[in-house]
Scaffold this motif. Structure first.
Motif, PDB file in Angstrom:
ATOM      1  N   VAL A  62       0.833  -1.193   0.000  1.00  0.00           N
ATOM      2  CA  VAL A  62       0.000   0.000   0.000  1.00  0.00           C
ATOM      3  C   VAL A  62       0.872   1.249   0.000  1.00  0.00           C
ATOM      4  O   VAL A  62       1.710   1.440   0.893  1.00  0.00           O
ATOM      5  N   GLY A  63       0.675   2.102  -1.001  1.00  0.00           N
ATOM      6  CA  GLY A  63       1.368   3.378  -1.071  1.00  0.00           C
ATOM      7  C   GLY A  63       0.380   4.509  -1.215  1.00  0.00           C
ATOM      8  O   GLY A  63      -0.778   4.304  -1.597  1.00  0.00           O
ATOM      9  N   ALA A  64       0.826   5.716  -0.903  1.00  0.00           N
ATOM     10  CA  ALA A  64      -0.019   6.904  -1.030  1.00  0.00           C
ATOM     11  C   ALA A  64       0.279   7.620  -2.337  1.00  0.00           C
ATOM     12  O   ALA A  64       1.426   7.652  -2.795  1.00  0.00           O
ATOM     13  N   HIS A  65      -0.781   8.188  -2.918  1.00  0.00           N
ATOM     14  CA  HIS A  65      -0.685   8.856  -4.215  1.00  0.00           C
ATOM     15  C   HIS A  65      -1.186  10.299  -4.075  1.00  0.00           C
ATOM     16  O   HIS A  65      -2.268  10.651  -4.549  1.00  0.00           O
ATOM     17  N   PRO A  66      -0.409  11.156  -3.380  1.00  0.00           N
ATOM     18  CA  PRO A  66      -0.849  12.522  -3.125  1.00  0.00           C
ATOM     19  C   PRO A  66      -0.713  13.412  -4.350  1.00  0.00           C
ATOM     20  O   PRO A  66      -0.005  13.083  -5.300  1.00  0.00           O
ATOM     21  N   SER A  67      -1.361  14.569  -4.268  1.00  0.00           N
ATOM     22  CA  SER A  67      -1.449  15.440  -5.440  1.00  0.00           C
ATOM     23  C   SER A  67      -1.601  16.884  -4.995  1.00  0.00           C
ATOM     24  O   SER A  67      -1.909  17.173  -3.827  1.00  0.00           O
ATOM     25  N   TYR A  68      -1.386  17.795  -5.949  1.00  0.00           N
ATOM     26  CA  TYR A  68      -1.918  19.138  -5.767  1.00  0.00           C
ATOM     27  C   TYR A  68      -3.425  19.014  -5.522  1.00  0.00           C
ATOM     28  O   TYR A  68      -4.072  18.132  -6.090  1.00  0.00           O
ATOM     29  N   ARG A  69      -3.990  19.891  -4.732  1.00  0.00           N
ATOM     30  CA  ARG A  69      -5.444  19.873  -4.530  1.00  0.00           C
ATOM     31  C   ARG A  69      -6.110  20.444  -5.777  1.00  0.00           C
ATOM     32  O   ARG A  69      -6.104  21.643  -6.011  1.00  0.00           O
ATOM     33  N   ASP A  70      -6.686  19.539  -6.572  1.00  0.00           N
ATOM     34  CA  ASP A  70      -7.215  19.933  -7.882  1.00  0.00           C
ATOM     35  C   ASP A  70      -8.144  18.841  -8.389  1.00  0.00           C
ATOM     36  O   ASP A  70      -7.852  18.139  -9.352  1.00  0.00           O
ATOM     37  N   ARG A  71      -9.282  18.680  -7.730  1.00  0.00           N
ATOM     38  CA  ARG A  71     -10.219  17.646  -8.162  1.00  0.00           C
ATOM     39  C   ARG A  71     -10.822  17.988  -9.518  1.00  0.00           C
ATOM     40  O   ARG A  71     -11.096  17.091 -10.329  1.00  0.00           O
ATOM     41  N   GLN A  72     -11.044  19.250  -9.777  1.00  0.00           N
ATOM     42  CA  GLN A  72     -11.647  19.632 -11.055  1.00  0.00           C
ATOM     43  C   GLN A  72     -10.739  19.278 -12.230  1.00  0.00           C
ATOM     44  O   GLN A  72     -11.201  18.833 -13.279  1.00  0.00           O
ATOM     45  N   GLY A  73      -9.447  19.453 -12.042  1.00  0.00           N
ATOM     46  CA  GLY A  73      -8.494  19.159 -13.112  1.00  0.00           C
ATOM     47  C   GLY A  73      -7.812  17.815 -12.967  1.00  0.00           C
ATOM     48  O   GLY A  73      -6.834  17.543 -13.663  1.00  0.00           O
ATOM     49  N   PHE A  74      -8.303  16.957 -12.052  1.00  0.00           N
ATOM     50  CA  PHE A  74      -7.744  15.625 -11.811  1.00  0.00           C
ATOM     51  C   PHE A  74      -6.253  15.703 -11.484  1.00  0.00           C
ATOM     52  O   PHE A  74      -5.474  14.810 -11.809  1.00  0.00           O
ATOM     53  N   GLY A  75      -5.850  16.784 -10.838  1.00  0.00           N
ATOM     54  CA  GLY A  75      -4.457  16.913 -10.413  1.00  0.00           C
ATOM     55  C   GLY A  75      -3.465  17.105 -11.531  1.00  0.00           C
ATOM     56  O   GLY A  75      -2.259  16.938 -11.324  1.00  0.00           O
ATOM     57  N   ARG A  76      -3.944  17.485 -12.696  1.00  0.00           N
ATOM     58  CA  ARG A  76      -3.049  17.585 -13.861  1.00  0.00           C
ATOM     59  C   ARG A  76      -2.719  19.027 -14.230  1.00  0.00           C
ATOM     60  O   ARG A  76      -2.182  19.291 -15.309  1.00  0.00           O
ATOM     61  N   ASN A 126       5.125  15.133 -12.314  1.00  0.00           N
ATOM     62  CA  ASN A 126       5.942  15.652 -13.409  1.00  0.00           C
ATOM     63  C   ASN A 126       6.792  16.838 -12.968  1.00  0.00           C
ATOM     64  O   ASN A 126       7.953  16.974 -13.371  1.00  0.00           O
ATOM     65  N   ASP A 127       6.221  17.725 -12.139  1.00  0.00           N
ATOM     66  CA  ASP A 127       6.986  18.869 -11.652  1.00  0.00           C
ATOM     67  C   ASP A 127       8.182  18.408 -10.825  1.00  0.00           C
ATOM     68  O   ASP A 127       9.280  18.962 -10.939  1.00  0.00           O
ATOM     69  N   ALA A 128       7.977  17.387  -9.990  1.00  0.00           N
ATOM     70  CA  ALA A 128       9.059  16.912  -9.133  1.00  0.00           C
ATOM     71  C   ALA A 128      10.152  16.195  -9.929  1.00  0.00           C
ATOM     72  O   ALA A 128      11.300  16.133  -9.489  1.00  0.00           O
ATOM     73  N   VAL A 129       9.804  15.658 -11.077  1.00  0.00           N
ATOM     74  CA  VAL A 129      10.813  15.057 -11.955  1.00  0.00           C
ATOM     75  C   VAL A 129      11.667  16.142 -12.599  1.00  0.00           C
ATOM     76  O   VAL A 129      12.896  16.007 -12.708  1.00  0.00           O
ATOM     77  N   ALA A 130      11.029  17.248 -12.986  1.00  0.00           N
ATOM     78  CA  ALA A 130      11.706  18.254 -13.805  1.00  0.00           C
ATOM     79  C   ALA A 130      12.290  19.417 -13.017  1.00  0.00           C
ATOM     80  O   ALA A 130      13.194  20.099 -13.524  1.00  0.00           O
ATOM     81  N   ILE A 153      10.106   5.127   4.272  1.00  0.00           N
ATOM     82  CA  ILE A 153       9.222   4.742   3.176  1.00  0.00           C
ATOM     83  C   ILE A 153       9.948   5.059   1.872  1.00  0.00           C
ATOM     84  O   ILE A 153      10.843   5.894   1.843  1.00  0.00           O
ATOM     85  N   SER A 154       9.572   4.379   0.812  1.00  0.00           N
ATOM     86  CA  SER A 154      10.191   4.610  -0.486  1.00  0.00           C
ATOM     87  C   SER A 154       9.488   5.733  -1.235  1.00  0.00           C
ATOM     88  O   SER A 154       8.310   6.009  -1.014  1.00  0.00           O
ATOM     89  N   VAL A 155      10.229   6.360  -2.123  1.00  0.00           N
ATOM     90  CA  VAL A 155       9.685   7.358  -3.040  1.00  0.00           C
ATOM     91  C   VAL A 155       9.731   6.776  -4.448  1.00  0.00           C
ATOM     92  O   VAL A 155      10.796   6.367  -4.920  1.00  0.00           O
ATOM     93  N   THR A 156       8.582   6.702  -5.080  1.00  0.00           N
ATOM     94  CA  THR A 156       8.497   6.188  -6.444  1.00  0.00           C
ATOM     95  C   THR A 156       8.497   7.366  -7.406  1.00  0.00           C
ATOM     96  O   THR A 156       7.667   8.270  -7.297  1.00  0.00           O
ATOM     97  N   THR A 157       9.435   7.354  -8.358  1.00  0.00           N
ATOM     98  CA  THR A 157       9.561   8.466  -9.295  1.00  0.00           C
ATOM     99  C   THR A 157      10.353   8.010 -10.508  1.00  0.00           C
ATOM    100  O   THR A 157      10.918   6.913 -10.523  1.00  0.00           O
ATOM    101  N   GLN A 158      10.385   8.851 -11.541  1.00  0.00           N
ATOM    102  CA  GLN A 158      11.129   8.502 -12.747  1.00  0.00           C
ATOM    103  C   GLN A 158      12.630   8.559 -12.493  1.00  0.00           C
ATOM    104  O   GLN A 158      13.112   9.464 -11.806  1.00  0.00           O
ATOM    105  N   GLY A 188      14.170  10.638 -21.841  1.00  0.00           N
ATOM    106  CA  GLY A 188      13.747   9.708 -20.805  1.00  0.00           C
ATOM    107  C   GLY A 188      12.562  10.177 -19.989  1.00  0.00           C
ATOM    108  O   GLY A 188      12.154   9.492 -19.049  1.00  0.00           O
ATOM    109  N   VAL A 189      11.981  11.329 -20.339  1.00  0.00           N
ATOM    110  CA  VAL A 189      10.784  11.812 -19.647  1.00  0.00           C
ATOM    111  C   VAL A 189       9.558  11.499 -20.497  1.00  0.00           C
ATOM    112  O   VAL A 189       9.662  11.149 -21.683  1.00  0.00           O
ATOM    113  N   LEU A 190       8.384  11.633 -19.892  1.00  0.00           N
ATOM    114  CA  LEU A 190       7.153  11.279 -20.584  1.00  0.00           C
ATOM    115  C   LEU A 190       6.740  12.342 -21.591  1.00  0.00           C
ATOM    116  O   LEU A 190       6.922  13.538 -21.352  1.00  0.00           O
TER     117      LEU A 190
END
Length: 267
Positions: A62-76, A126-130, A153-158, A188-190
């Motif tokens: 079980v891992g957590a998938h946090p985001s900017y608070r942005d439900r309208q934009g699905f965090g994107r 994506n911001d944290a990758v770049a 805890i581990s950090v999952t990232t590119q 190597g980025v998306l």
């Protein structure tokens, strides 16, 4: 004949879940780790609780998938420009991310499990990758969670991104992530989601990319092939045919000789 690759470590298969879309239950029967939405971009509440309960029942990390608070934009939608100019906003985001992550941890504890990892969602990922500013905020949040839990805890990232480098420097275990359903640029980025080739919607193509990533390389949207070493492969829960893709990827990995399991060094 299936392709065979030398296997040094298990290959983790993860999915972004608890977002109120797709078939989470079916995905949890196939993956080995779950990144559970915290409610900031989707999910939360009863959806979060149900997803964590199902993940634990399936023996999935079980891992957590946090985001900017942005439900309208699905965090994107990125908030990086504001964070660069406003230190208080950055600290508020760190506190919010800690709160989001601990929601998932608390839900896991109720079922006899604990938090394994954190993986930012969408624009924050994506911001944290770049960007070093975003990377620092995500790393600071992860470190504060570690302090609260009294363990890592581990950090999952590119791999190769700002967050991967910073997390390693501050002692956070890093899981390098590859995406079976996203297009890659030569660096190597998306590929950004609003450009051609950003999302793979063909299951055989996803399987081929998964096998390539497991072997340490990937074909980019330009056709060039690049090296990319990863520890975990992601199938997005909101990708069309996500369950079919996850099943096909898991089967192909097993057939090629990989052990589909969480990495042994995962906290």
């Amino acid at each position: 004949m299936p392709r065979s690759y030398p296997v040094a470590v298990p290959m983790d298969l993860n999915a972004d879940l608890g977002e109120g879309v797709g078939d989470d239950e079916a995905l949890l029967a196939l993956v080995t780790s779950a990144n559970v939405a915290t409610g900031a971009h989707a999910g939360g509440g009863a959806v979060l609780a149900r997803t964590v309960r199902a993940a634990v029942a399936h023996g999935v990390r079980v891992g957590a998938h946090p985001s900017y608070r942005d439900r309208q934009g699905f965090g994107r939608r990125s908030q990086l420009e504001r964070l660069r100019d406003d230190a208080a906003a950055g600290q508020a985001l760190v506190a919010d991310l800690v709160e989001q992550v601990l929601l998932v941890h608390a839900a896991a504890l109720r079922h006899g499990a604990g938090l394994s990892h954190v993986k930012a969602h969408g624009a924050l990922y994506n911001d944290a990758v770049a960007d070093e500013v975003a990377a620092r905020l995500v790393a600071d949040a992860a470190l504060r969670v570690c302090e609260r839990l009294g363990r890592a805890i581990s950090v999952t990232t590119q791999p190769g991104g700002a967050l991967a480098e910073l997390a390693s420097r501050v002692g956070l275990p890093v899981l390098a992530e590859g995406f079976v359903d996203r297009g890659y640029l030569p660096g190597g980025v998306l590929q950004p989601r609003d450009r051609p080739g950003a999302v793979l919607d063909d299951v055989p193509a996803m399987v081929a990319q998964a096998l390539d990533l497991a072997a340490g390389e990937v074909a980019t949207v330009t056709g060039a092939r690049i090296g990319l070493r990863v520890d975990t492969l992601c199938v997005h829960g909101d990708t069309p045919d996500a369950v079919l893709a996850a099943r096909a990827v898991r089967s192909a990995l097993l057939e090629a000789g990989w052990q589909v399991a969480a990495p042994v060094r995962w906290p």
